[in-house]
Design a protein around this motif. Sequence first.
Motif, PDB file in Angstrom:
ATOM      1  N   GLU A  44       0.870  -1.170   0.000  1.00  0.00           N
ATOM      2  CA  GLU A  44       0.000   0.000   0.000  1.00  0.00           C
ATOM      3  C   GLU A  44       0.907   1.219   0.000  1.00  0.00           C
ATOM      4  O   GLU A  44       1.948   1.222   0.656  1.00  0.00           O
ATOM      5  N   VAL A  45       0.521   2.255  -0.744  1.00  0.00           N
ATOM      6  CA  VAL A  45       1.301   3.490  -0.799  1.00  0.00           C
ATOM      7  C   VAL A  45       0.370   4.655  -0.506  1.00  0.00           C
ATOM      8  O   VAL A  45      -0.708   4.765  -1.092  1.00  0.00           O
ATOM      9  N   LYS A  46       0.796   5.514   0.422  1.00  0.00           N
ATOM     10  CA  LYS A  46       0.059   6.737   0.727  1.00  0.00           C
ATOM     11  C   LYS A  46       1.047   7.732   1.318  1.00  0.00           C
ATOM     12  O   LYS A  46       1.845   7.377   2.185  1.00  0.00           O
ATOM     13  N   ASP A  47       1.019   8.954   0.832  1.00  0.00           N
ATOM     14  CA  ASP A  47       1.913  10.027   1.289  1.00  0.00           C
ATOM     15  C   ASP A  47       3.382   9.631   1.187  1.00  0.00           C
ATOM     16  O   ASP A  47       4.169   9.869   2.108  1.00  0.00           O
ATOM     17  N   MET A  48       3.755   8.988   0.081  1.00  0.00           N
ATOM     18  CA  MET A  48       5.133   8.574  -0.202  1.00  0.00           C
ATOM     19  C   MET A  48       5.666   7.543   0.794  1.00  0.00           C
ATOM     20  O   MET A  48       6.859   7.346   0.914  1.00  0.00           O
ATOM     21  N   LYS A  49       4.788   6.867   1.506  1.00  0.00           N
ATOM     22  CA  LYS A  49       5.190   5.822   2.444  1.00  0.00           C
ATOM     23  C   LYS A  49       4.662   4.484   1.944  1.00  0.00           C
ATOM     24  O   LYS A  49       3.496   4.365   1.571  1.00  0.00           O
ATOM     25  N   ILE A  50       5.532   3.473   1.929  1.00  0.00           N
ATOM     26  CA  ILE A  50       5.175   2.139   1.447  1.00  0.00           C
ATOM     27  C   ILE A  50       4.965   1.223   2.637  1.00  0.00           C
ATOM     28  O   ILE A  50       5.840   1.115   3.501  1.00  0.00           O
ATOM     29  N   ASN A  51       3.813   0.574   2.687  1.00  0.00           N
ATOM     30  CA  ASN A  51       3.513  -0.414   3.726  1.00  0.00           C
ATOM     31  C   ASN A  51       3.365  -1.775   3.071  1.00  0.00           C
ATOM     32  O   ASN A  51       2.666  -1.917   2.068  1.00  0.00           O
ATOM     33  N   ILE A  52       4.001  -2.770   3.654  1.00  0.00           N
ATOM     34  CA  ILE A  52       3.904  -4.137   3.149  1.00  0.00           C
ATOM     35  C   ILE A  52       2.718  -4.801   3.820  1.00  0.00           C
ATOM     36  O   ILE A  52       2.568  -4.726   5.042  1.00  0.00           O
ATOM     37  N   ILE A  53       1.878  -5.451   3.028  1.00  0.00           N
ATOM     38  CA  ILE A  53       0.717  -6.154   3.563  1.00  0.00           C
ATOM     39  C   ILE A  53       1.098  -7.607   3.751  1.00  0.00           C
ATOM     40  O   ILE A  53       1.484  -8.291   2.804  1.00  0.00           O
ATOM     41  N   ARG A  54       1.011  -8.066   4.983  1.00  0.00           N
ATOM     42  CA  ARG A  54       1.322  -9.469   5.293  1.00  0.00           C
ATOM     43  C   ARG A  54       0.043 -10.279   5.174  1.00  0.00           C
ATOM     44  O   ARG A  54      -0.936  -9.991   5.837  1.00  0.00           O
TER      45      ARG A  54
END
Length: 63
Positions: A44-54
């Motif tokens: 997921e990407v929001k506000d230039m931050k990448i989060n990995i979905i486990r």
Amino acid sequence: MVKKLEWIKCPICKNKTRLKMRNDTVLKNFPLYCPKCKKESLIEVKDMKINIIREPDAQTQSL
């Protein structure tokens, strides 16, 4: 407003992928493929931050 561009990096090997993101880019449940390590990650990407979905591992069904 200046649009900032940045490469999306693979969360596994940390190399650049073939995609760029801007500061207004929003992605949900995006399957990111890395051509270097040949693995796919759900991000997921929001506000230039990448989060990995486990994703949870598959469970065996009990009878």
